[in-house]
Design an enzyme around this catalytic site. Structure first.
Site, mmCIF file in Angstrom:
data_model
loop_
_atom_site.group_PDB
_atom_site.id
_atom_site.type_symbol
_atom_site.label_atom_id
_atom_site.label_comp_id
_atom_site.label_asym_id
_atom_site.label_seq_id
_atom_site.Cartn_x
_atom_site.Cartn_y
_atom_site.Cartn_z
ATOM 1 N N LEU A 172 0.827 -1.312 -0.085
ATOM 2 C CA LEU A 172 -0.129 -0.191 -0.032
ATOM 3 C C LEU A 172 0.769 1.305 -0.067
ATOM 4 C CD1 LEU A 172 -2.654 1.625 0.033
ATOM 5 C CD2 LEU A 172 -2.948 0.950 2.826
ATOM 6 N N ALA A 173 1.314 1.705 -1.279
ATOM 7 C CA ALA A 173 2.056 3.103 -1.407
ATOM 8 C C ALA A 173 1.333 4.247 -1.243
ATOM 9 C CB ALA A 173 2.836 2.872 -2.642
ATOM 10 N N HIS A 174 2.029 5.100 -0.304
ATOM 11 C CA HIS A 174 1.237 6.433 -0.148
ATOM 12 C C HIS A 174 2.467 7.258 0.311
ATOM 13 C CE1 HIS A 174 1.293 4.080 3.562
ATOM 14 N NE2 HIS A 174 1.579 5.250 4.294
ATOM 15 N N ALA A 175 2.014 8.556 0.194
ATOM 16 C CA ALA A 175 2.834 9.659 0.880
ATOM 17 C C ALA A 175 1.879 10.615 1.527
ATOM 18 C CB ALA A 175 3.710 10.103 -0.250
#
Length: 145
Positions: free
Chosen positions: A64-67
């Site tokens: 779950l890629a996020h920034a």
């Protein structure tokens, strides 16, 4: 907060990625294609893993890629990318990854809530495998709320 819809441009199936960075950038491209983020967001998602390790690998086969919210996020949204071949992220239990979910939010509260809601989808252990087997963006969307 209701889960944001998953627009067709936010889904990519059978993407080739040489490593986890390319896998995350593919999710960033899907977010950008859907109009959710600008081009800098993918690099910020990669930087989160560079800085904090593979904590984004939230379930077997799923990242779950996020920034954090910033000016490059146009609206809250998510994307799903399935990989042609699984990629190692360096997680001790959940590698290799076949499904990369990208998430972006405009506000900190929406970020926390959205990450939790998406992560909860994968409490169903069969979802990741079903997504990885999907052969079209419509098939991916049919598996998700």
């Amino acid at each position: 907060m209701e889960q944001p819809s998953l627009p067709l441009p936010a889904v990519s199936v059978g993407v080739s990625a040489a490593d986890w960075r390319e896998a995350i950038r593919s999710a960033g491209e899907a977010l950008e294609s859907a109009g959710t983020t600008g081009p800098g967001y993918a690099d910020r998602m990669v930087a989160m893993v560079d800085d904090h390790g593979p904590y984004i690998v939230i379930a077997p086969g799923v990242a779950l890629a996020h920034a954090r919210p910033d000016d490059d996020v146009r609206r809250t949204g998510w994307a799903v990318v399935t990989l042609a071949e699984p990629v190692v992220f360096g997680h001790p239990h959940h590698d290799p990854v076949s499904v990369v979910v990208g998430f972006a939010a405009t506000e900190p509260d929406a970020h926390v809530t959205g990450v939790a809601r998406i992560a909860n989808l994968f409490n169903d252990e069969s979802l990741a495998a079903a997504l990885a087997r999907a052969t079209s963006p419509d098939a991916v969307r049919a598996l998700l709320p």
